[in-house]
Design a protein around this motif. Structure first.
Motif: not given
Ligand code: MG
Ligand code: ADP
Length: 475
Positions: A183, A239-240, A341
């Motif tokens: 992202t 995205d995704d 993350r």
């Molecule tokens: Mg993402």
């Protein structure tokens, strides 16, 4: 100044005369003759066209030649507004619809899921309609740490930023596991494009949101409006994309139409996914083929050095983490897996703990934080995984690794593998030997001694074993 109806119609006729000179008789008859001027307020010229297709065709193909003609006759910076409404509708009514459509578009892209999408009768061309891009300003290239794991995708992304739609990377398909920066990178490309080409309409949307918008549009019986809206964008970032899998029928069709239209018109598409194109299940083949037209590039797990760089980078920007001790950075890099993350989560938890408990950031605190906040489940280390990592490291294929060949390099690779298996698994030496080149337990014992001795005397050998060990213990 041109103000009344007769006059602007006349002026339009002058424009037409000029357009006629520049186009073939056939083109002129098909695309321009049917256009009816329906209003001019000194700034905006409103034209009625027979269909939305005509609007798109004119926008795509004729704006560069049309613009100077309109500027010349109606004045510089005249805006164009299109309508495809039936002729009996009054000009006021058309104006109202057009206006409300602009409002709706803005709403569509700023609001989430359940928004109603109206057909935008105002098309960016002479007058640009600003679509909010939905980009997160923090997700820039500057904030994206470079490493082996992302070098290719990052540089391809930068090339796309310079010339969107004009490189071979269309669509650009970015894939990789969760938390590796898909992202961030997709948005960084969008931000870069906006900076370099402010005139382009960039739109970022997640596949989930796209689907929700489409479902709403269908409920409102306006699926074409939805498709037309997306077809106006110059750079579409979805995205995704794997989320499309669960949704067979019409959303895939809508997406297919949008994809084709944009691709054909040389518009840039950027797609992200947690799967490579060949692993996407339930996605129509004709879409899959198109995903492979451009470039599919993978983001992989950051190596140790990149993790260290990322931790430094994040710590600099995190209030309270500026002076993080080096050993804490190293500890995090060694003990948190590649998911960036999670690295961010651990750093925030560390700072929050230090602040609220009034403690200094130390290795002890770092250990406590990792235990409580980041679930590091001890990794199951198997002989199989060690073999694989050693083979990867030395670039040896597994049959060669198992073969009776006794070149120094292969023999040494086998010894390192045996040594690491003894360190990390509970397997008896005989089992380790059997799994690595079919040796007996004495050979394994000898290998372990040889490796231990060499690590003590040869520093570069020690570094190699340490690096392989790091890979073995990394999650
Ligand atoms: Mg993402
Ligand atoms: P994905 O979409 O692949 O699940 P994200 O793009 O959401 O991953 O990244 C997760 C977090 O990690 C984000 O906060 C992002 O800014 C950060 N991140 C990922 N890769 C990098 C990188 N190379 N440098 C700095 N931050 C990164």
């Amino acid at each position: 100044m041109i103000t009344n109806a007769t006059t602007y119609s006349d002026v339009w006729q002058n424009c037409l005369a000029q357009i006629k000179e520049q186009t073939s008789a056939e083109e002129f008859a098909k695309w321009f003759k049917p256009i009816v001027p329906i209003g001019y307020d000194g700034k905006t010229l409103r034209l009625r066209l027979p269909s939305e297709d005509c609007v798109f065709h004119i926008e795509r193909n004729y704006i560069p030649s049309l613009r100077p003609i309109i500027y010349e006759h109606f004045g510089n910076n005249t805006s164009l507004r299109y309508s495809v409404l039936a002729p009996e509708v009054s000009a006021e009514e058309q104006q109202r619809v057009a206006e409300s459509s602009v409002a709706t578009i803005n709403k569509v892209v700023t609001q989430s899921d359940t928004t109603k999408i109206k057909n935008p009768f105002v098309i960016p061309g002479i007058r640009k309609l600003e679509i909010p891009s939905q980009l997160n300003p923090n997700y820039t290239f500057e904030n994206f740490v470079e490493g082996e794991c992302n070098r290719l995708v990052r540089s391809v992304g930068m090339a796309v930023g310079v010339e969107p739609g004009k490189t071979a990377y269309n669509p650009l398909y970015i894939f990789g596991d969760s938390g590796l920066g898909k992202t961030h990178l997709a948005q960084a490309i969008g931000i870069d494009i906006k900076q370099r080409h402010p005139e382009l309409q960039v739109l970022y949307v997640s596949m989930n949101k796209f689907q929700a918008q489409y479902t709403t549009a269908v409920l409102n019986k306006e699926p074409n409006d939805f498709i037309n809206f997306y077809q106006m964008v110059d750079v579409l970032i979805i995205d995704d994309i794997q989320e499309l899998s669960g949704n067979k029928g019409s959303t895939q069709n809508a997406f297919f139409n949008i994809f084709n239209h944009l691709h054909l018109s040389g518009k840039q598409l950027i797609l992200t996914s947690d799967k490579r194109p060949s692993e996407l299940s339930d996605i129509n083949d004709r879409l899959l083929t198109r995903f492979k037209w451009g470039l599919a590039a993978e983001l992989t797990q950051p190596d140790y050095e990149t993790k260290v760089k990322i931790i430094h980078n994040k710590a600099r920007k995190l209030e309270g983490a500026e002076n993080i001790p080096e050993e804490v950075v190293t500890y995090f890099a060694e003990n948190i897996n590649g998911n960036i993350r999670e690295i961010e989560g651990a750093l925030s938890a560390l700072v929050a703990n230090a602040k609220f408990l009034g403690r200094k950031i130390t290795i002890t605190l770092a250990k406590e934080v990792l235990k409580t906040y980041v679930k590091i489940s001890p990794k199951e280390i198997s002989i199989e995984s060690i073999r694989k990592i050693v083979c990867d490291y030395f670039n040896i294929d597994e049959p060669t690794f198992d073969s009776p060949k006794r070149t120094r390099d292969i023999a040494q690779a086998r010894q390192i593998a045996m040594y690491l298996c003894k360190q990390h698994t509970k397997s008896p030496l005989s089992a380790i030997g059997a799994a690595i080149g079919g040796k007996n337990h004495a050979t394994v014992l000898h290998a372990c001694k040889a490796v231990t001795n060499l690590m003590e005397t040869d520093k570069s050998f020690l570094q190699i074993v340490e690096e392989i060990n790091r890979r073995v213990t990394a999650k």
